[in-house]
Design an enzyme around this catalytic site. Structure first.
Site, PDB file in Angstrom:
ATOM      1  N   LEU A  74      58.391 -13.511  67.273  1.00  0.00           N
ATOM      2  CA  LEU A  74      58.650 -13.623  68.648  1.00  0.00           C
ATOM      3  C   LEU A  74      58.481 -12.517  69.580  1.00  0.00           C
ATOM      4  CD1 LEU A  74      60.941 -16.708  68.347  1.00  0.00           C
ATOM      5  CD2 LEU A  74      58.863 -16.806  69.203  1.00  0.00           C
ATOM      6  N   CYS A  78      53.876  -7.114  73.972  1.00  0.00           N
ATOM      7  CA  CYS A  78      54.820  -5.888  74.431  1.00  0.00           C
ATOM      8  C   CYS A  78      54.964  -5.058  73.025  1.00  0.00           C
ATOM      9  CB  CYS A  78      56.004  -6.207  75.400  1.00  0.00           C
ATOM     10  SG  CYS A  78      56.918  -4.896  75.656  1.00  0.00           S
ATOM     11  N   CYS A  83      53.445  -2.414  75.767  1.00  0.00           N
ATOM     12  CA  CYS A  83      54.478  -1.653  76.324  1.00  0.00           C
ATOM     13  C   CYS A  83      55.097  -0.618  75.145  1.00  0.00           C
ATOM     14  CB  CYS A  83      55.591  -2.421  77.032  1.00  0.00           C
ATOM     15  SG  CYS A  83      54.992  -4.079  77.626  1.00  0.00           S
ATOM     16  N   HIS A 133      60.186  -6.623  65.935  1.00  0.00           N
ATOM     17  CA  HIS A 133      59.836  -7.880  65.601  1.00  0.00           C
ATOM     18  C   HIS A 133      61.197  -8.935  65.048  1.00  0.00           C
ATOM     19  CE1 HIS A 133      56.063  -6.924  66.928  1.00  0.00           C
ATOM     20  NE2 HIS A 133      55.502  -6.716  65.872  1.00  0.00           N
ATOM     21  N   PHE A 495      76.995  14.832  89.397  1.00  0.00           N
ATOM     22  CA  PHE A 495      76.346  16.167  89.482  1.00  0.00           C
ATOM     23  C   PHE A 495      75.303  16.312  90.247  1.00  0.00           C
ATOM     24  CE2 PHE A 495      75.083  20.240  86.926  1.00  0.00           C
ATOM     25  CZ  PHE A 495      75.786  21.114  87.864  1.00  0.00           C
TER      26      PHE A 495
HETATM   27  C1  LIG Z   1      48.959  -0.977  77.367  1.00  0.00           C
HETATM   28  C2  LIG Z   1      50.038  -1.839  78.062  1.00  0.00           C
HETATM   29  C3  LIG Z   1      51.176  -1.308  78.275  1.00  0.00           C
HETATM   30  C4  LIG Z   1      52.248  -2.025  79.143  1.00  0.00           C
HETATM   31  N1  LIG Z   1      53.417  -1.421  79.535  1.00  0.00           N
HETATM   32  C5  LIG Z   1      54.100  -2.117  80.077  1.00  0.00           C
HETATM   33  C6  LIG Z   1      55.318  -1.432  80.370  1.00  0.00           C
HETATM   34  O1  LIG Z   1      55.771  -0.226  80.018  1.00  0.00           O
HETATM   35  N2  LIG Z   1      56.278  -2.241  81.166  1.00  0.00           N
HETATM   36  C7  LIG Z   1      55.993  -3.497  81.651  1.00  0.00           C
HETATM   37  O2  LIG Z   1      56.902  -4.238  82.183  1.00  0.00           O
HETATM   38  N3  LIG Z   1      54.731  -4.119  81.078  1.00  0.00           N
HETATM   39  C8  LIG Z   1      53.903  -3.360  80.730  1.00  0.00           C
HETATM   40  N4  LIG Z   1      52.906  -4.092  80.149  1.00  0.00           N
HETATM   41  C9  LIG Z   1      52.513  -5.530  80.477  1.00  0.00           C
HETATM   42  C10 LIG Z   1      53.169  -6.620  79.593  1.00  0.00           C
HETATM   43  O3  LIG Z   1      52.929  -6.067  78.175  1.00  0.00           O
HETATM   44  C11 LIG Z   1      52.734  -7.734  79.830  1.00  0.00           C
HETATM   45  O4  LIG Z   1      53.107  -8.107  81.163  1.00  0.00           O
HETATM   46  C12 LIG Z   1      53.884  -8.935  78.945  1.00  0.00           C
HETATM   47  O5  LIG Z   1      53.766  -8.671  77.619  1.00  0.00           O
HETATM   48  C13 LIG Z   1      53.162 -10.295  79.182  1.00  0.00           C
HETATM   49  O6  LIG Z   1      54.005 -11.241  78.495  1.00  0.00           O
HETATM   50  P1  LIG Z   1      53.467 -12.627  78.150  1.00  0.00           P
HETATM   51  O7  LIG Z   1      54.412 -13.408  77.519  1.00  0.00           O
HETATM   52  O8  LIG Z   1      52.902 -13.218  79.464  1.00  0.00           O
HETATM   53  O9  LIG Z   1      52.243 -12.371  77.185  1.00  0.00           O
HETATM   54  P2  LIG Z   1      52.144 -12.132  75.894  1.00  0.00           P
HETATM   55  O10 LIG Z   1      53.521 -11.203  75.151  1.00  0.00           O
HETATM   56  O11 LIG Z   1      50.850 -11.465  75.543  1.00  0.00           O
HETATM   57  O12 LIG Z   1      52.541 -13.518  75.030  1.00  0.00           O
HETATM   58  C14 LIG Z   1      51.361 -14.324  74.702  1.00  0.00           C
HETATM   59  C15 LIG Z   1      51.805 -14.935  73.278  1.00  0.00           C
HETATM   60  O13 LIG Z   1      50.980 -16.036  73.338  1.00  0.00           O
HETATM   61  C16 LIG Z   1      50.343 -16.338  71.923  1.00  0.00           C
HETATM   62  N5  LIG Z   1      49.309 -17.170  71.852  1.00  0.00           N
HETATM   63  C17 LIG Z   1      48.206 -16.980  72.545  1.00  0.00           C
HETATM   64  N6  LIG Z   1      47.230 -17.810  72.158  1.00  0.00           N
HETATM   65  C18 LIG Z   1      47.861 -18.697  71.466  1.00  0.00           C
HETATM   66  C19 LIG Z   1      47.513 -19.871  70.602  1.00  0.00           C
HETATM   67  N7  LIG Z   1      46.347 -20.405  70.773  1.00  0.00           N
HETATM   68  N8  LIG Z   1      48.458 -20.500  69.727  1.00  0.00           N
HETATM   69  C20 LIG Z   1      49.718 -19.744  69.462  1.00  0.00           C
HETATM   70  N9  LIG Z   1      50.200 -18.680  70.246  1.00  0.00           N
HETATM   71  C21 LIG Z   1      49.112 -18.285  70.984  1.00  0.00           C
HETATM   72  C22 LIG Z   1      50.188 -14.798  71.466  1.00  0.00           C
HETATM   73  O14 LIG Z   1      50.203 -14.630  69.983  1.00  0.00           O
HETATM   74  C23 LIG Z   1      51.484 -13.924  72.229  1.00  0.00           C
HETATM   75  O15 LIG Z   1      52.455 -13.791  71.348  1.00  0.00           O
HETATM   76  C24 LIG Z   1      51.897  -3.202  79.615  1.00  0.00           C
HETATM   77  C25 LIG Z   1      50.524  -3.869  79.309  1.00  0.00           C
HETATM   78  C26 LIG Z   1      49.630  -3.108  78.598  1.00  0.00           C
HETATM   79  C27 LIG Z   1      48.212  -3.872  78.489  1.00  0.00           C
END
Ligand SMILES: Cc1cc2nc3c(=O)[nH]c(=O)nc-3n(C[C@H](O)[C@H](O)[C@H](O)COP(=O)(O)OP(=O)(O)OC[C@H]3O[C@@H](n4cnc5c(N)ncnc54)[C@H](O)[C@@H]3O)c2cc1C
Ligand SMILES: NC(=O)c1ccc[n+]([C@@H]2O[C@H](COP(=O)([O-])OP(=O)(O)OC[C@H]3O[C@@H](n4cnc5c(N)ncnc54)[C@H](OP(=O)(O)O)[C@@H]3O)[C@@H](O)[C@H]2O)c1
Length: 517
Positions: A74, A78, A83, A133, A495
């Site tokens: 889970l 990120c 991130c 993780h 400070f």
């Molecule tokens: C290079 C980079 C750096 C970043 N750095 C930052 C930062 O420093 N600070 C910040 O605030 N944000 C940062 N972000 C943005 C941040 O990573 C995202 O906004 C955040 O992780 C989104 O979370 P989410 O839950 O929407 O998507 P995700 O974390 O991508 O979760 C989606 C989940 O859905 C699952 N999934 C998809 N399809 C299926 C399926 N068919 N069946 C089962 N599971 C599925 C995937 O396995 C995944 O675990 C960064 C983004 C990038 C690209």
């Protein structure tokens, strides 16, 4: 693999997740309470930031939830690909800039003309990422009491039913928390070995990149990864089809940020596009051609990094339930996170920008509240923001230009103050800037506060340096509530730390006709 009832330690999760990731084990990890007779209030499709935080909130409100994720952990993208590696690389960039500035002086080794391995830092990340993780699986299972099926691709049957392998699950609501993935270039040659994005970099890099890196894009990903590649000692060329860093709205702050990157050797080609990618006989990239306003430029490189933005993971839903999408393919939601289909919510990156952790988590929580009968609305506006270069660049509110358009009496306080010799002045010199202050004062940062001189309220704040980022979360909260310079001046600073403008404000506090500082 049924894990319900087995208490796994963090170490055991670490071993298990490694085994699943490396060994390609395709068995689902099932953690479902067989004795709970209740129907699920919601199935969260995706257990990233949006899904995990949403599910935890639903459960906290007494609901029964199931998370399904295709990864064996889970936490989502990120900690796995986005991130966390970005922060590791940005930490390396900041450290390497310091070491290069002091190369051969004090206790610093001579780094000049030396190239640092990108591959070894990527490998470090690949091994280290399993720790977070494992913690998240442990925390979710043992401490938050979440039910989940991991390492399993979900398929949607209808608005209330989901299939995972042979298993079928039913719920009152579905929450689409499916995330996004990097946009892929359609240029011929974009599939060559040596063309990376932030995902393939951490998953597939298996050679040491050569001396020249080409980065395509002008957003946060391009700049953050570009600065890292540059800090490793490689020639780094950023190719942006429009402007780089359009997100950084204050022109003076943007100009300092750019100047510092250029001083580190970064090259910026704005209004420029890749027109051609050339490969060698082994299918590996060896050169690119770039159309610039001045003409076509050919660059030899075995490492091209594409940072072209994100596309929503909507394949799953577009085959079965057809929620309304916007013109860029993101799922449309209202302020309650409801899609166009009753009982189906969408949260996080799959709903489009801003794609930031706070927004994903808060959308998850908002959906959870609505599912559990607490009417709740959320729209990400007026949030603090940041980007890493070799520095931390943090900002909130309005830039000076927009502030002047909207307010008649704008006042500015900044460090270093205006001076005829440009920027070669050693202030603000906040956290981790002291060596620069003594050695190369112009590298010790820049900060700027924008104030409405009539109401004395803070309109915007920009900080380039280190150590201010975390505090901007709290500063933004106060600014949104109408913080004045007099109230800021009344806080207790630790400070010299100038990061939050307390001393600067105190120098003008109480002055009813205060001037710029
Ligand atoms: C290079 C980079 C750096 C970043 N750095 C930052 C930062 O420093 N600070 C910040 O605030 N944000 C940062 N972000 C943005 C941040 O990573 C995202 O906004 C955040 O992780 C989104 O979370 P989410 O839950 O929407 O998507 P995700 O974390 O991508 O979760 C989606 C989940 O859905 C699952 N999934 C998809 N399809 C299926 C399926 N068919 N069946 C089962 N599971 C599925 C995937 O396995 C995944 O675990 C960064 C983004 C990038 C690209
Ligand atoms: N908090 C963080 O530190 C952090 C870090 C990384 C990412 N993120 C978030 O993740 C999301 C994605 O960020 P991002 O930087 O990857 O994407 P982005 O902000 O969408 O920027 C994409 C860049 O690629 C350019 N581009 C798009 N298609 C192109 C093409 N076909 N050819 C050439 N250039 C092209 C765009 O140009 P134009 O826009 O000029 O057309 C833009 O410069 C954002 O919401 C961002 O906030 C956050």
């Amino acid at each position: 693999m049924d894990v319900w009832g087995n208490q796994f330690t963090i170490e055991k999760w670490q071993r298990l997740v490694t085994e699943f990731l490396e060994g390609g084990n395709s068995a689902p990890i099932i953690n479902i309470n067989p004795t709970d007779p209740r129907e699920f209030d919601a199935i969260f499709l995706g257990g990233g930031a949006a899904g995990r935080f949403g599910a935890a909130y639903c459960r906290a409100l007494g609901g029964r939830v199931l998370i399904i994720d295709r990864w064996p952990f889970l936490g989502g993208s990120c900690p796995h690909q986005a991130c966390v590696p970005h922060h590791l690389f940005s930490d390396c960039a900041a450290q390497l800039m310091l070491e290069r500035t002091f190369s051969g002086k004090l206790w610093f080794q001579n780094l000049n003309d030396k190239i640092v391995s990108i591959k070894s830092i990527v490998e470090l990340f690949r091994i280290g990422r399993v720790g977070p993780h494992a913690v998240m699986n442990y925390q979710s299972k043992e401490m938050l009491g979440l039910e989940f099926v991991l390492n399993a691709e979900a398929k949607i049957i209808n608005a209330h039913s989901v299939q995972v392998g042979d298993l079928k699950f039913h719920a009152k609501n579905l929450v689409l928390a499916l995330g996004a993935r990097p946009a892929v270039s359609t240029l011929p040659g974009a599939q060559l070995k040596g063309i990376f994005n932030y995902q393939s970099l951490v998953e597939t890099l298996d050679y040491e990149p050569g001396n020249t890196v080409v980065v395509v894009g002008g957003g946060k990903t391009a700049i953050e990864y570009g600065c890292f590649f540059n800090a490793t000692g490689r020639r780094t060329i950023i190719v942006a089809r429009h402007q780089v860093m359009p997100i950084l709205k204050d022109a003076e702050s943007r100009s300092y940020t750019l100047k510092m990157m250029v001083e580190q050797g970064m090259e910026f080609l704005e209004n420029a596009e890749l027109i051609n990618i050339q490969g060698d006989e082994l299918g590996k990239v060896q050169a690119v051609s770039i159309q610039t306003p001045e003409g076509v430029m050919k660059v030899d490189s075995d490492f091209v990094f594409m940072a072209l933005g994100e596309r929503a993971n909507t394949e799953l839903v577009s085959q079965t339930i057809y929620p309304d999408l916007d013109d860029k393919g993101f799922i449309k939601v209202n302020h309650r996170m409801q899609t166009s289909i009753p009982g189906i919510y969408a949260v996080g990156d799959v709903t489009g920008p801003p794609m930031e952790m706070f927004k994903a988590r808060k959308e998850g929580v908002c959906a959870a509240k609505n599912i559990m009968g607490k009417v709740s609305e959320y729209k990400a506006t007026d949030y603090p923001d940041f980007m890493h270069t070799h520095y931390e660049v943090s900002w909130l509110g309005l830039g000076e230009e927009e502030a002047r358009q909207r307010y008649a009496n704008v006042k500015i306080m900044k460090l270093p103050p205006e001076n005829p010799n440009g920027l070669d002045v050693g202030l603000p010199a906040g956290d981790r800037m002291m060596l620069y202050l003594m050695m190369k004062p112009r590298m010790s940062g820049f900060q700027k506060l924008i104030i409405d001189g009539d109401t004395r309220k803070i309109l915007g704040a920009f900080h380039i340096g280190c150590g201010a980022k975390d505090g901007f979360q709290y500063l933004n909260y106060l600014v949104k509530r109408g913080l004045t310079i007099d109230e800021l001046a009344d806080m207790d600073e630790l400070f010299i730390s100038p990061s939050y403008f307390i001393q600067l404000c105190r120098l003008r506090a109480g002055d009813i006709n205060f001037k710029d500082l």
